[in-house]
Design an enzyme around this catalytic site. Structure first.
Site, mmCIF file in Angstrom:
data_model
loop_
_atom_site.group_PDB
_atom_site.id
_atom_site.type_symbol
_atom_site.label_atom_id
_atom_site.label_comp_id
_atom_site.label_asym_id
_atom_site.label_seq_id
_atom_site.Cartn_x
_atom_site.Cartn_y
_atom_site.Cartn_z
ATOM 1 N N GLU A 1 -66.145 13.005 22.602
ATOM 2 C CA GLU A 1 -65.294 12.826 20.515
ATOM 3 C C GLU A 1 -65.519 14.041 20.426
ATOM 4 O OE1 GLU A 1 -64.820 10.023 19.580
ATOM 5 O OE2 GLU A 1 -65.085 9.473 20.827
ATOM 6 N N TRP B 1 -61.812 14.778 21.483
ATOM 7 C CA TRP B 1 -61.078 14.494 20.270
ATOM 8 C C TRP B 1 -60.669 15.286 19.362
ATOM 9 C CZ3 TRP B 1 -57.499 10.878 19.998
ATOM 10 C CH2 TRP B 1 -57.313 9.897 20.811
ATOM 11 N N TRP C 1 -42.337 1.787 3.702
ATOM 12 C CA TRP C 1 -44.128 1.637 2.692
ATOM 13 C C TRP C 1 -43.903 1.354 1.330
ATOM 14 C CZ3 TRP C 1 -46.819 2.254 5.712
ATOM 15 C CH2 TRP C 1 -46.696 2.940 7.627
ATOM 16 N N ASN D 1 -66.771 6.445 11.410
ATOM 17 C CA ASN D 1 -65.680 6.524 12.267
ATOM 18 C C ASN D 1 -65.368 5.273 12.245
ATOM 19 O OD1 ASN D 1 -63.540 7.299 13.961
ATOM 20 N ND2 ASN D 1 -64.555 6.771 15.183
ATOM 21 N N TRP E 1 -49.353 6.530 4.483
ATOM 22 C CA TRP E 1 -51.077 6.776 5.457
ATOM 23 C C TRP E 1 -50.569 8.073 4.400
ATOM 24 C CZ3 TRP E 1 -50.007 11.741 7.680
ATOM 25 C CH2 TRP E 1 -48.820 12.700 8.131
ATOM 26 N N TRP F 1 -54.975 9.655 10.501
ATOM 27 C CA TRP F 1 -54.534 9.083 10.038
ATOM 28 C C TRP F 1 -53.029 8.568 10.666
ATOM 29 C CZ3 TRP F 1 -55.263 5.779 5.716
ATOM 30 C CH2 TRP F 1 -56.744 5.854 5.330
HETATM 31 P P1 FAD Z 1 -69.463 12.234 16.396
HETATM 32 O O1 FAD Z 1 -69.286 10.946 16.409
HETATM 33 O O2 FAD Z 1 -71.146 12.605 16.189
HETATM 34 O O3 FAD Z 1 -68.619 13.068 16.569
HETATM 35 C C1 FAD Z 1 -69.066 14.469 17.250
HETATM 36 C C2 FAD Z 1 -68.243 14.967 16.390
HETATM 37 O O4 FAD Z 1 -66.940 15.325 17.295
HETATM 38 C C3 FAD Z 1 -67.916 15.228 15.521
HETATM 39 O O5 FAD Z 1 -68.421 16.055 14.230
HETATM 40 C C4 FAD Z 1 -66.021 15.518 15.266
HETATM 41 O O6 FAD Z 1 -66.104 16.686 15.408
HETATM 42 C C5 FAD Z 1 -65.345 14.745 16.650
HETATM 43 N N1 FAD Z 1 -64.448 14.013 16.435
HETATM 44 C C6 FAD Z 1 -65.511 12.517 16.551
HETATM 45 N N2 FAD Z 1 -64.156 11.580 16.646
HETATM 46 C C7 FAD Z 1 -63.691 13.016 16.195
HETATM 47 C C8 FAD Z 1 -62.184 11.608 16.278
HETATM 48 N N3 FAD Z 1 -61.825 10.672 16.105
HETATM 49 N N4 FAD Z 1 -61.216 13.117 15.607
HETATM 50 C C9 FAD Z 1 -61.245 14.102 15.888
HETATM 51 N N5 FAD Z 1 -62.924 14.333 16.408
HETATM 52 C C10 FAD Z 1 -63.638 13.652 16.247
HETATM 53 N N6 FAD Z 1 -63.195 13.946 11.318
HETATM 54 C C11 FAD Z 1 -62.991 15.814 10.553
HETATM 55 O O7 FAD Z 1 -63.784 16.470 11.232
HETATM 56 N N7 FAD Z 1 -62.591 15.449 9.550
HETATM 57 C C12 FAD Z 1 -61.741 14.896 9.306
HETATM 58 O O8 FAD Z 1 -60.904 15.360 8.467
HETATM 59 C C13 FAD Z 1 -61.410 13.354 9.780
HETATM 60 N N8 FAD Z 1 -60.696 12.494 9.193
HETATM 61 C C14 FAD Z 1 -60.373 10.867 9.385
HETATM 62 C C15 FAD Z 1 -59.482 10.463 8.953
HETATM 63 C C16 FAD Z 1 -59.926 8.789 9.722
HETATM 64 C C17 FAD Z 1 -58.646 8.035 9.168
HETATM 65 C C18 FAD Z 1 -60.398 8.896 10.820
HETATM 66 C C19 FAD Z 1 -59.869 6.995 11.807
HETATM 67 C C20 FAD Z 1 -61.215 9.438 11.463
HETATM 68 C C21 FAD Z 1 -61.022 10.591 10.920
HETATM 69 N N9 FAD Z 1 -62.389 11.896 10.954
HETATM 70 C C22 FAD Z 1 -62.312 13.138 10.750
HETATM 71 C C23 FAD Z 1 -62.815 11.640 12.827
HETATM 72 C C24 FAD Z 1 -63.894 11.101 13.013
HETATM 73 O O9 FAD Z 1 -64.043 10.161 12.303
HETATM 74 C C25 FAD Z 1 -65.033 12.113 12.076
HETATM 75 O O10 FAD Z 1 -65.082 13.293 13.287
HETATM 76 C C26 FAD Z 1 -66.391 11.562 12.399
HETATM 77 O O11 FAD Z 1 -66.475 10.433 12.091
HETATM 78 C C27 FAD Z 1 -67.455 12.354 12.196
HETATM 79 O O12 FAD Z 1 -68.859 11.750 12.358
HETATM 80 P P2 FAD Z 1 -70.206 12.105 13.446
HETATM 81 O O13 FAD Z 1 -70.196 13.801 13.326
HETATM 82 O O14 FAD Z 1 -71.121 11.323 13.438
HETATM 83 O O15 FAD Z 1 -69.424 11.723 14.182
#
Ligand code: FAD
Length: 474
Positions: free
Chosen positions: A274, A277, A305, A340, A358, A381
């Site tokens: 993650e 990602w 859209w 997420n 989006w 997005w």
């Molecule tokens: P954990 O599950 O603990 O993951 C650890 C770290 O990995 C996160 O803190 C984050 O830095 C990174 N990470 C995890 N999943 C993703 C992912 N899919 N994409 C990129 N990095 C990821 N994340 C943001 O940081 N900023 C945003 O503006 C953002 N916008 C989003 C918009 C949409 C529509 C979606 C579907 C996802 C978005 N995310 C965004 C990705 C993800 O949802 C969040 O990073 C995550 O929910 C953060 O929670 P956590 O720190 O507990 O994640």
């Protein structure tokens, strides 16, 4: 011989530990730490309300760690920095790199002009495990698909830098404060909407370290199983701390590896991927700088859209009548965060069931998320909309009802954020419209009054989306 004086320009690296630019600046001599609230960003890319709230508190915390030596400015860094170099008789400046296209252009121009004026400029990598320019395919091109990018590109490249200890000593140059006060940056809201956010978070380096320690003790070893359930504290919630650089990905990466070993544990591997990602999002933004504004897949430029201010508003306010969607949108509004899994569900609902672009969702998230991040938000997005890199195909449409029933079986998440539905039995918590009258009555619920009727029929709106998609498919 006098000790050199350098400016340490804090940006998205609001920490003292594992801060390569700060370490390098302190090795050089005395420092003047500054923060500039950049007013030269493109329209609409100023931090949103929730981000500003976080920034205020994060800067407060950093300033405390720097014993009150942080100087605050607001304006265009390309104008402010050359003035400060002269006013402070600084010989050099240090910063950690940022990756939004406008930040890259600004930094390049600034670096060139400062160097021309005889100043030393040092930039470091303080935010990424692998910088985008260091990873490429065998043919030299950029990856567009996550798994080969991460598994072949990153994991086969040089391992990420091990975190640095904080500077043994920070010596501050004895210079007048040329800046303004943090309060005058006006980052806090004028009307009070931030209580829920304040209750949910502790911005700052210490808050980030606590969050990581808690995650490692309580959730990391079950991450793969738990991370999809929004009512479970199964994820790290490190995203805003990472965005503001209160903790580096390197600190997280190695804290996890040091504690759990370099083994193949699926929970640890999933969590680290993650972080991968996040790296991929920055990689995409770097190699495809139009990511925030243009469809990655240009086929979607012709997509028809819908424009509906009323539907968009219902979505934003968590009043769509689809409980898991409304719970997510209210979590966002109340806490500045959304789980997420639910981000994917509300995103799919907006883009596919409501057929709204989006960009509208991205803008709303940008304003409301404490972790709003130009790379992750726009890449995610586009991914949800089906037009992004490595995106799920558009025709895969999340069914929010099934998503709710699968990932919030007992309805705990929905009950937390939609309390008006609390007394519905589990059987109907995700579909109140199906509940018989006597069940609704017993739950004290009148649909259309206490809670909205569904904004759209899920089946019909799914078909409408598929039809719209088939128009651009060929
Ligand atoms: P954990 O599950 O603990 O993951 C650890 C770290 O990995 C996160 O803190 C984050 O830095 C990174 N990470 C995890 N999943 C993703 C992912 N899919 N994409 C990129 N990095 C990821 N994340 C943001 O940081 N900023 C945003 O503006 C953002 N916008 C989003 C918009 C949409 C529509 C979606 C579907 C996802 C978005 N995310 C965004 C990705 C993800 O949802 C969040 O990073 C995550 O929910 C953060 O929670 P956590 O720190 O507990 O994640």
């Amino acid at each position: 011989m006098s000790v050199p004086v350098s400016i340490m320009w804090f940006r998205q690296d609001l920490r003292v530990k594992d801060n390569p630019a700060l370490n390098a600046a302190c090795d050089e001599g005395k420092i003047i730490p500054i923060y500039i609230y950049d007013t030269s960003v493109p329209n609409g890319r100023e931090p949103g309300g929730a981000s500003k709230w976080w920034l205020h508190h994060s800067l407060t915390s950093l300033n405390e760690r720097l014993n009150g030596h942080l100087q605050f400015f607001s304006g265009d860094p390309e104008i402010i920095i050359p003035e400060l170099m002269e006013a402070f008789s600084a010989s050099g400046i240090f910063w950690n790199r940022c990756y939004a296209p406008w930040q890259i252009n600004r930094d390049k121009a600034l670096k060139a002009s400062l160097k021309e004026s005889g100043y030393a400029v040092t930039s470091c990598n303080g935010s990424l495990l692998w910088e985008p320019m260091s990873i490429s395919k065998k043919d030299g091109g950029a990856y567009k698909v996550f798994t080969p990018y991460y598994r072949k590109g990153c994991l086969n490249a040089a391992p990420p830098r091990y975190p640095k200890a904080p500077p043994a000593r920070i010596t501050y140059a004895d210079v007048p404060d040329k800046g303004t006060s943090l309060a005058r940056l006006s980052l806090l809201p004028e009307v009070n909407w931030d209580d829920g956010i304040a209750e949910s978070w502790t911005p700052g380096e210490e808050g980030a370290a606590d969050r990581l320690a808690h995650f490692m003790d309580e959730a990391a070893c079950r991450y793969k199983e738990d991370r999809d359930f929004p009512a479970t504290a199964g994820t790290s919630k490190l995203s805003p701390h990472l965005h503001f650089g209160e903790i580096s990905p390197n600190q997280i990466w190695y804290a996890i590896k040091d504690k759990f070993g370099d083994n193949e544990d699926k929970n640890i591997d999933t969590f680290l991927s993650e972080l991968g990602w996040r790296e991929f999002s920055y990689y995409l933004l770097f190699h495809f700088p139009t990511l925030p504004n243009r469809n990655f897949n240009a086929k979607f430029d012709k997509f028809a859209w819908r424009k509906s201010a009323a539907d968009l508003r219902a979505w934003q306010q968590g009043q769509t009548g689809i409980p898991i969607v409304d719970a997510g949108m209210r979590e966002l509004w109340q806490t500045g965060y959304m789980h997420n899994r639910v981000r994917m569900v509300v995103g799919s609902f907006l883009v596919k069931n409501l057929l709204i672009s989006w960009h509208e969702g991205e803008r709303w998230f940008w304003d409301c998320l404490v972790d709003a991040d130009i790379a992750s938000n726009t890449a995610s997005w586009q991914w949800v909309a089906g037009c992004g890199a490595d995106a799920a195909p558009f025709f895969r449409i999340f069914n929010p009802l099934l998503q709710g029933e699968k990932f919030d079986k007992q309805g705990e998440y929905v009950r937390t954020y939609c309390p008006e539905l609390s007394d519905l039995p589990n059987k109907y918590i995700h579909k109140p419209w199906d509940a018989p009258d006597e069940v609704l009555k017993k739950a004290g619920l009148t649909l259309g009054e206490d809670y909205p009727e569904p904004l759209v029929d899920l089946k019909a709106s799914r078909q409408r989306a598929l039809d719209a998609f088939s128009d651009i498919k060929g």
